[in-house]
Design an enzyme around this catalytic site. Sequence first.
Site, PDB file in Angstrom:
ATOM      1  CB  SER A  54      67.447  68.075  33.268  1.00  0.00           C
ATOM      2  OG  SER A  54      67.204  68.899  32.133  1.00  0.00           O
ATOM      3  CB  VAL A  59      63.811  71.515  41.422  1.00  0.00           C
ATOM      4  CG1 VAL A  59      64.760  71.313  42.596  1.00  0.00           C
ATOM      5  CG2 VAL A  59      62.371  71.410  41.894  1.00  0.00           C
ATOM      6  CB  CYS A  60      67.666  71.569  37.723  1.00  0.00           C
ATOM      7  SG  CYS A  60      67.491  69.834  38.161  1.00  0.00           S
ATOM      8  CB  ALA A  61      65.812  76.433  36.445  1.00  0.00           C
ATOM      9  CB  THR A  64      71.493  76.422  38.032  1.00  0.00           C
ATOM     10  OG1 THR A  64      71.472  74.992  37.965  1.00  0.00           O
ATOM     11  CG2 THR A  64      72.645  76.965  37.210  1.00  0.00           C
TER      12      THR A  64
END
Length: 169
Positions: A54, A59-61, A64
């Site tokens: 998500s 971490v995902c941010a 990305t």
Amino acid sequence: MAITHLKGEEVNLLGNEVNVSDNAPKVKVVGQDLAEFEVGGAKDTLQVLVVVPSLDTPVCAAETRKFNEEAARLSSVEISVVSMDLPFAMGRFCTTEGIENINVGSDFRNKDLAIAYGLLIENGALAGIAARAVFVIDKKGVVVYKELCDEITKEPNYDTVMAEIEKRI
């Protein structure tokens, strides 16, 4: 397949495991504008398929943002980040974070990508979302690099991913 994935908790992954030298399944994901686009399969360019749980996690941010930065200097590479987020949330994230060099897609409708690549988490607190992974896919649609992060809260090895990309462009 079972992996240790969430702070030591073992989880099972559902779907068809895809490995290096396998053909990358072609699947449709949903873009920010609700239109579908395809990832995987053969294309006229090297593809990097980044799967994250998500965009609404630190971490995902960060992951990305990192791939968006790298994409700015890699004109001959198509980078797609796919999560289970709703397209509206992806749109807000991309606008807020200035994400404009990569494709951002959602697998929320049918979980086609998570199942086709063997990344759908079956059990535990994060059941129903995708595991964190990176695939590099050559122009023929063959997976030439795969990293399945064994801990969902950890980012992939960017140096290794970028080295794999750069030796193919």
